[in-house]
Design a protein around this motif. Sequence first.
Motif, PDB file in Angstrom:
ATOM      1  N   PHE A 144       0.794  -1.234   0.000  1.00  0.00           N
ATOM      2  CA  PHE A 144       0.000   0.000   0.000  1.00  0.00           C
ATOM      3  C   PHE A 144       0.827   1.285   0.000  1.00  0.00           C
ATOM      4  N   SER A 145       2.099   1.208   0.305  1.00  0.00           N
ATOM      5  CA  SER A 145       3.011   2.348   0.505  1.00  0.00           C
ATOM      6  C   SER A 145       2.831   3.003   1.872  1.00  0.00           C
ATOM      7  N   TYR A 146       1.999   2.426   2.723  1.00  0.00           N
ATOM      8  CA  TYR A 146       1.894   2.798   4.140  1.00  0.00           C
ATOM      9  C   TYR A 146       1.647   1.511   4.912  1.00  0.00           C
ATOM     10  N   VAL A 147       1.876   1.528   6.217  1.00  0.00           N
ATOM     11  CA  VAL A 147       1.648   0.334   7.036  1.00  0.00           C
ATOM     12  C   VAL A 147       0.198   0.352   7.510  1.00  0.00           C
ATOM     13  N   PRO A 148      -0.590  -0.681   7.183  1.00  0.00           N
ATOM     14  CA  PRO A 148      -2.019  -0.657   7.527  1.00  0.00           C
ATOM     15  C   PRO A 148      -2.252  -0.782   9.031  1.00  0.00           C
ATOM     16  N   THR A 149      -3.147   0.042   9.548  1.00  0.00           N
ATOM     17  CA  THR A 149      -3.482  -0.008  10.974  1.00  0.00           C
ATOM     18  C   THR A 149      -4.281  -1.279  11.269  1.00  0.00           C
ATOM     19  N   PRO A 150      -4.164  -1.804  12.507  1.00  0.00           N
ATOM     20  CA  PRO A 150      -3.470  -1.263  13.675  1.00  0.00           C
ATOM     21  C   PRO A 150      -1.986  -1.646  13.751  1.00  0.00           C
ATOM     22  N   TRP A 395      -6.992  -6.459   4.823  1.00  0.00           N
ATOM     23  CA  TRP A 395      -6.842  -5.117   5.408  1.00  0.00           C
ATOM     24  C   TRP A 395      -7.838  -4.130   4.805  1.00  0.00           C
ATOM     25  N   LEU A 396      -8.540  -4.546   3.753  1.00  0.00           N
ATOM     26  CA  LEU A 396      -9.504  -3.665   3.083  1.00  0.00           C
ATOM     27  C   LEU A 396     -10.952  -3.990   3.442  1.00  0.00           C
ATOM     28  N   LEU A 397     -11.167  -5.144   4.078  1.00  0.00           N
ATOM     29  CA  LEU A 397     -12.539  -5.643   4.253  1.00  0.00           C
ATOM     30  C   LEU A 397     -13.433  -4.691   5.026  1.00  0.00           C
ATOM     31  N   ALA A 398     -12.967  -4.186   6.169  1.00  0.00           N
ATOM     32  CA  ALA A 398     -13.809  -3.313   6.995  1.00  0.00           C
ATOM     33  C   ALA A 398     -14.175  -2.039   6.243  1.00  0.00           C
ATOM     34  N   ALA A 399     -13.231  -1.518   5.478  1.00  0.00           N
ATOM     35  CA  ALA A 399     -13.478  -0.269   4.753  1.00  0.00           C
ATOM     36  C   ALA A 399     -14.511  -0.463   3.645  1.00  0.00           C
ATOM     37  N   ALA A 415     -14.202   3.724   1.857  1.00  0.00           N
ATOM     38  CA  ALA A 415     -12.900   3.051   1.802  1.00  0.00           C
ATOM     39  C   ALA A 415     -11.770   4.063   1.627  1.00  0.00           C
ATOM     40  N   SER A 416     -11.995   5.052   0.785  1.00  0.00           N
ATOM     41  CA  SER A 416     -10.958   6.056   0.544  1.00  0.00           C
ATOM     42  C   SER A 416     -10.687   6.888   1.800  1.00  0.00           C
ATOM     43  N   LEU A 417     -11.739   7.226   2.544  1.00  0.00           N
ATOM     44  CA  LEU A 417     -11.575   7.957   3.804  1.00  0.00           C
ATOM     45  C   LEU A 417     -10.794   7.131   4.826  1.00  0.00           C
ATOM     46  N   MET A 418     -11.130   5.842   4.923  1.00  0.00           N
ATOM     47  CA  MET A 418     -10.541   4.992   5.958  1.00  0.00           C
ATOM     48  C   MET A 418      -9.137   4.511   5.610  1.00  0.00           C
ATOM     49  N   LEU A 419      -8.853   4.364   4.321  1.00  0.00           N
ATOM     50  CA  LEU A 419      -7.567   3.788   3.905  1.00  0.00           C
ATOM     51  C   LEU A 419      -6.607   4.877   3.432  1.00  0.00           C
ATOM     52  N   LYS A 420      -6.898   5.435   2.277  1.00  0.00           N
ATOM     53  CA  LYS A 420      -5.954   6.376   1.676  1.00  0.00           C
ATOM     54  C   LYS A 420      -5.901   7.689   2.452  1.00  0.00           C
ATOM     55  N   GLY A 421      -7.003   8.061   3.083  1.00  0.00           N
ATOM     56  CA  GLY A 421      -7.013   9.291   3.870  1.00  0.00           C
ATOM     57  C   GLY A 421      -6.431   9.097   5.252  1.00  0.00           C
ATOM     58  N   ALA A 422      -7.126   8.283   6.074  1.00  0.00           N
ATOM     59  CA  ALA A 422      -6.775   8.180   7.501  1.00  0.00           C
ATOM     60  C   ALA A 422      -5.463   7.459   7.756  1.00  0.00           C
ATOM     61  N   GLN A 423      -5.034   6.581   6.836  1.00  0.00           N
ATOM     62  CA  GLN A 423      -3.818   5.811   7.090  1.00  0.00           C
ATOM     63  C   GLN A 423      -2.604   6.329   6.318  1.00  0.00           C
ATOM     64  N   ASN A 424      -2.841   7.297   5.446  1.00  0.00           N
ATOM     65  CA  ASN A 424      -1.739   7.734   4.589  1.00  0.00           C
ATOM     66  C   ASN A 424      -1.675   9.257   4.484  1.00  0.00           C
ATOM     67  N   ILE A 425      -2.651   9.858   3.818  1.00  0.00           N
ATOM     68  CA  ILE A 425      -2.572  11.279   3.471  1.00  0.00           C
ATOM     69  C   ILE A 425      -2.513  12.180   4.700  1.00  0.00           C
ATOM     70  N   HIS A 426      -3.449  11.992   5.632  1.00  0.00           N
ATOM     71  CA  HIS A 426      -3.553  12.931   6.756  1.00  0.00           C
ATOM     72  C   HIS A 426      -2.430  12.779   7.788  1.00  0.00           C
TER      73      HIS A 426
END
Length: 590
Positions: A144-150, A395-399, A415-426
């Motif tokens: 993903f280019s970021y480490v997925p939470t948690p 790692w994508l199922l909940a989103a 999904a975009s808010l929870m993954l690309k936004g909350a785990q990466n961009i912000h």
Amino acid sequence: MGNIPHHFLGYWGYGAQHELEALLTSVVENLSSRKGKALKFSAQKHYPLPIWNVVYIGLDENPPLQQNQIAAISASGLLNSPDTWVSLQENNCLILGREPFGKMPLYWTVQGQIIWFASQLQLLLPILQQSEVSIPGLYGYSCFSYVPTPLTPINGVFVVTAGTELVWQSDRQSGILQTPESKKIHSWREAPEQLTDEATAITELQTLLKNSIERQIADLKDEPVGVFLSGGLDSSVVAALLVQAGVKVRAYTLDFGNAGIPEYPYSEQVAEFLKIPLIKVAVTPSSIENALIPTVQALDLPFGDGVCVPLYLLSERASQETQVIFNGEGGDQLFAGWTNKPLIAAGVYQAENPAGQETFIQQYFRTFHRLGGYESQVYQTEVYAQIQNLHPEDWLLAALDRNECPSLLHRLRRASLMLKGAQNIHPRATALGFAHGLWVRSPFCDLPLAEWTFRLSGELCLQGACEKYILKRAVENWLPPEIVWRQKRGMGVPLTSWCLNDFWHQLGIWLNPEILRTHNHFYPHIAAQIVEGKLGAAIQGRRIGETLWLLIMWQLWRSHVLNDKQSKHSWDHPFWLNRWLWRNYKRWQD
């Protein structure tokens, strides 16, 4: 604003108070050029209550906190709305919480019967007996280019998922910590009744946007603020709203010269239209190379996107003139930006061909365009064996939960808010701002606004080929029409050009085969395979640079955040040759 960006480190649980206090003090003392001030220890009159303490890093005195909180930080500096918080309840339970946009991280680890927590991963590293790379964290990063939470990149250290509170109950009799209970405090959910009237939607959206800005400028006096202005729709809307609100604004934009896709002409057009000064920040290979290690250290976590170092340079320049920076991050997630169209087509196809080759979640996974699918060519044998039971789609199922968002467009936005936004961009935007003493304000990260978008009918978000339709209609009188209605393009960071030309020799250092061999994760000659086109047919053109950059950022994170000892460099790679010599040599070999 008297407040400045800061971090905290603390603990809670059952242990020897003097030992814990000594450890906390030693961590603070070892933080060069950073200040720390500890809160008083909690009273021990009613033994055996859990003990706790918190130290703020970068402040001379403790910031004001809300009831029951022992630590809190807001990415924006607005203390009435913390983004990360630590609370103690009367029944002796500990709560670690984060708001749903993920602007500020919160890490934790359990050592004995003590929970250590911090707003920065680096603050927890000295607490650990040893810092080992988490293989699931590494695998998630490579996908993903970021480490997925948690997960985090460190074994035994975790991050609170955005929009969640973790609650630990204390057992007074045993003095043993219970497993934490995870409570979802906010979920992005499709509204049962959808708004279809365009005129109503335009009026409501204009009001919501103005209200969001009003909340984010409430503490400002007459000091100027900065805005990162790419010339795209989202950042231009934020600049326009600030000007309308009467705020003194200076805009900052990136200039990649002839190497990248030029965006600054659009920024110039917006700045001229709004009558605000525009500062161009030149991005050259040498400025990128000089800022690379400071960026990795500032990010705290490994982030593999090529835009990180340019944004570091932008933050560095803005910090010379302001303490508050606004950005347009989050607009794509809220209004179904440009990445959604192919996924909608895939979703429609999937509905009509349920027995197709690929599931929709697999289709979504492929939008990350990283190293997923290349595992056997990427990882050394031992790591490859360890990731066999890991499925990145999990790692994508909940989103992508259909129950929360039955319609496809809202599900993609969630999904975009929870993954690309909350785990990466912000989180990375906040980290880069904090590194330069900047409060980071993202007006699209506004709860009333975001929840309202889940009432929008799909046609108001995406009309024909026009994405963000309702946002464009709402702001079309605030900006030049060429800015509002032009096609969206990603930021043209020329990674492939840099890697194959300017950084050619550096690749042999950053991704040196002997160091990779010693780390036992990636295959030693992965960089040469990528530039030779042998890793996979899909890794061509811009993806060559993106893939190399992903690996570079991970390796530099290991060296400069995890402080891994480096082995000696080897010379069994092509990067010590001039590139034209190497290409001629390859032709002769073939």
